[in-house]
Design a protein around this motif. Sequence first.
Motif, PDB file in Angstrom:
ATOM      1  N   ALA A 267     -24.830  29.167 -33.534  1.00 40.70           N
ATOM      2  CA  ALA A 267     -25.274  28.497 -32.315  1.00 40.70           C
ATOM      3  C   ALA A 267     -25.162  29.492 -31.177  1.00 40.70           C
ATOM      4  N   LEU A 268     -26.165  29.525 -30.323  1.00 42.75           N
ATOM      5  CA  LEU A 268     -26.122  30.373 -29.130  1.00 42.75           C
ATOM      6  C   LEU A 268     -26.150  29.470 -27.908  1.00 42.75           C
ATOM      7  N   ASP A 269     -25.193  29.664 -27.015  1.00 46.24           N
ATOM      8  CA  ASP A 269     -25.228  28.954 -25.735  1.00 46.24           C
ATOM      9  C   ASP A 269     -25.944  29.854 -24.745  1.00 46.24           C
ATOM     10  N   LEU A 270     -27.051  29.361 -24.230  1.00 46.85           N
ATOM     11  CA  LEU A 270     -27.897  30.179 -23.370  1.00 46.85           C
ATOM     12  C   LEU A 270     -27.901  29.660 -21.940  1.00 46.85           C
ATOM     13  N   ALA A 271     -27.882  30.593 -20.994  1.00 43.68           N
ATOM     14  CA  ALA A 271     -28.098  30.256 -19.589  1.00 43.68           C
ATOM     15  C   ALA A 271     -29.476  30.799 -19.238  1.00 43.68           C
ATOM     16  N   ILE A 272     -30.280  30.005 -18.553  1.00 43.96           N
ATOM     17  CA  ILE A 272     -31.615  30.455 -18.166  1.00 43.96           C
ATOM     18  C   ILE A 272     -31.720  30.310 -16.655  1.00 43.96           C
ATOM     19  N   ASP A 273     -31.985  31.438 -15.971  1.00 45.72           N
ATOM     20  CA  ASP A 273     -32.017  31.338 -14.511  1.00 45.72           C
ATOM     21  C   ASP A 273     -33.388  30.838 -14.034  1.00 45.72           C
ATOM     22  N   ARG A 274     -33.539  30.704 -12.719  1.00 46.53           N
ATOM     23  CA  ARG A 274     -34.763  30.144 -12.131  1.00 46.53           C
ATOM     24  C   ARG A 274     -36.022  30.942 -12.471  1.00 46.53           C
ATOM     25  N   GLU A 275     -35.834  32.234 -12.776  1.00 48.27           N
ATOM     26  CA  GLU A 275     -37.000  33.076 -13.114  1.00 48.27           C
ATOM     27  C   GLU A 275     -37.335  32.997 -14.604  1.00 48.27           C
ATOM     28  N   GLY A 276     -36.495  32.279 -15.350  1.00 47.25           N
ATOM     29  CA  GLY A 276     -36.730  32.202 -16.794  1.00 47.25           C
ATOM     30  C   GLY A 276     -36.048  33.320 -17.566  1.00 47.25           C
ATOM     31  N   LYS A 277     -35.171  34.092 -16.896  1.00 47.01           N
ATOM     32  CA  LYS A 277     -34.424  35.137 -17.612  1.00 47.01           C
ATOM     33  C   LYS A 277     -33.320  34.480 -18.432  1.00 47.01           C
ATOM     34  N   ILE A 278     -33.195  34.928 -19.678  1.00 50.55           N
ATOM     35  CA  ILE A 278     -32.258  34.292 -20.609  1.00 50.55           C
ATOM     36  C   ILE A 278     -30.986  35.126 -20.746  1.00 50.55           C
ATOM     37  N   TYR A 279     -29.837  34.465 -20.645  1.00 56.56           N
ATOM     38  CA  TYR A 279     -28.546  35.111 -20.865  1.00 56.56           C
ATOM     39  C   TYR A 279     -27.831  34.423 -22.021  1.00 56.56           C
ATOM     40  N   VAL A 280     -27.174  35.227 -22.867  1.00 54.69           N
ATOM     41  CA  VAL A 280     -26.362  34.654 -23.948  1.00 54.69           C
ATOM     42  C   VAL A 280     -24.937  34.497 -23.425  1.00 54.69           C
ATOM     43  N   LEU A 281     -24.488  33.245 -23.265  1.00 46.78           N
ATOM     44  CA  LEU A 281     -23.141  32.993 -22.741  1.00 46.78           C
ATOM     45  C   LEU A 281     -22.110  33.081 -23.857  1.00 46.78           C
ATOM     46  N   GLU A 282     -22.515  32.634 -25.042  1.00 44.17           N
ATOM     47  CA  GLU A 282     -21.550  32.536 -26.127  1.00 44.17           C
ATOM     48  C   GLU A 282     -22.262  32.349 -27.459  1.00 44.17           C
ATOM     49  N   VAL A 283     -21.638  32.798 -28.548  1.00 39.73           N
ATOM     50  CA  VAL A 283     -22.177  32.491 -29.874  1.00 39.73           C
ATOM     51  C   VAL A 283     -21.080  31.840 -30.709  1.00 39.73           C
ATOM     52  N   ASN A 284     -21.480  30.981 -31.611  1.00 38.96           N
ATOM     53  CA  ASN A 284     -20.504  30.234 -32.401  1.00 38.96           C
ATOM     54  C   ASN A 284     -21.025  30.065 -33.829  1.00 38.96           C
TER      55      ASN A 284
END
Length: 330
Positions: A267-284
């Motif tokens: 599982a990947l917890d993703l943060a997506i900012d207003r521009e649609g850029k994707i960040y990986v916050l955590e993997v499980n």
Amino acid sequence: MHVSKEQIHALVYDVKSGKWSRKWRPFPNMIYDRCRIQRSSRFQQLLRFRSRYSHLTFLNRPLRNKWTVHQTFSQKSRFRQHMPETLLYQSSADLHRMLKFSPVVYVKPINGTGGRGILRIERQRDGKQLYDIQGRRQNRQIIAPRKVSLTRLESIVRQWCLGGRFLVQQGIPLRLPSGRYHDYRMLVQKNGQGVWELTGMAGRVGAARSVTSNLHGGGHAVRAEVLLKKWLGSEEKASKTMKTAEKLGLEAAAFLEDSFGALCELALDLAIDREGKIYVLEVNPKPAREVFARSGDSATYRKAMLRPLEYAMWVYKNKNTPSPVKTTEE
């Protein structure tokens, strides 16, 4: 009664009575380890079992802590661009460095789960050296927002990080117009041919006054495409971002498997900012699946349950120890 060494005192479920009971059984053909890293004697027992019976076929393995995973991802430029800036907290200097870089900073435990032990810090815009802090203690108790000076902040963070290892991480702007925080949970799993596939993605919206979006902490789940369309402003942007996220998820799973050894799901917890850029916050590597049931996506929930079984059947038929399998699209 003499029991050979090749037997195990297993819990067996009886469908008719709906009850579990202990019975001697041959060792299983494969083991699906669902136990999270935790400070408990049960977890120590599991580690002893894994080392004693390492010759058995395990479908997955514990991943390393958040810091090691972050460093592993950061070796490759492909993933580095999707990682929030992160430091291992050793002193107030690390906190200062991150606050200079980012107006919002999260402090979180290296092995935490369920949103516990997370502190959110936001620099006030009015030029005064004041910081807004709020968080959730290890016992999930919410810490109400309050404003503190830099000196006070330093001592709070020092106390917060006592007796454990913590990360200081760049905060991605994830506050919805309602004031709640949100992120996305993506599940990638190996299918019945041993190939990584996207099972699904759901949005998670945090409880009021909570700094995380965890369902355990009172958050709720929403279909990803619905939340993302609202957040990014159009269906077109939402579907483009979801395609990018899918490719990232599949490549990340294959890369972690190459780095640490066989996995069957991630599982990947993703943060997506207003521009649609994707960040990986955590993997499980041992994810819960109820986010799909809670978002009303029962087909994906069912698929999330079935895929590990289909993959296990594939491993069994091929009589091979799970070895890293590349995704179909390199």
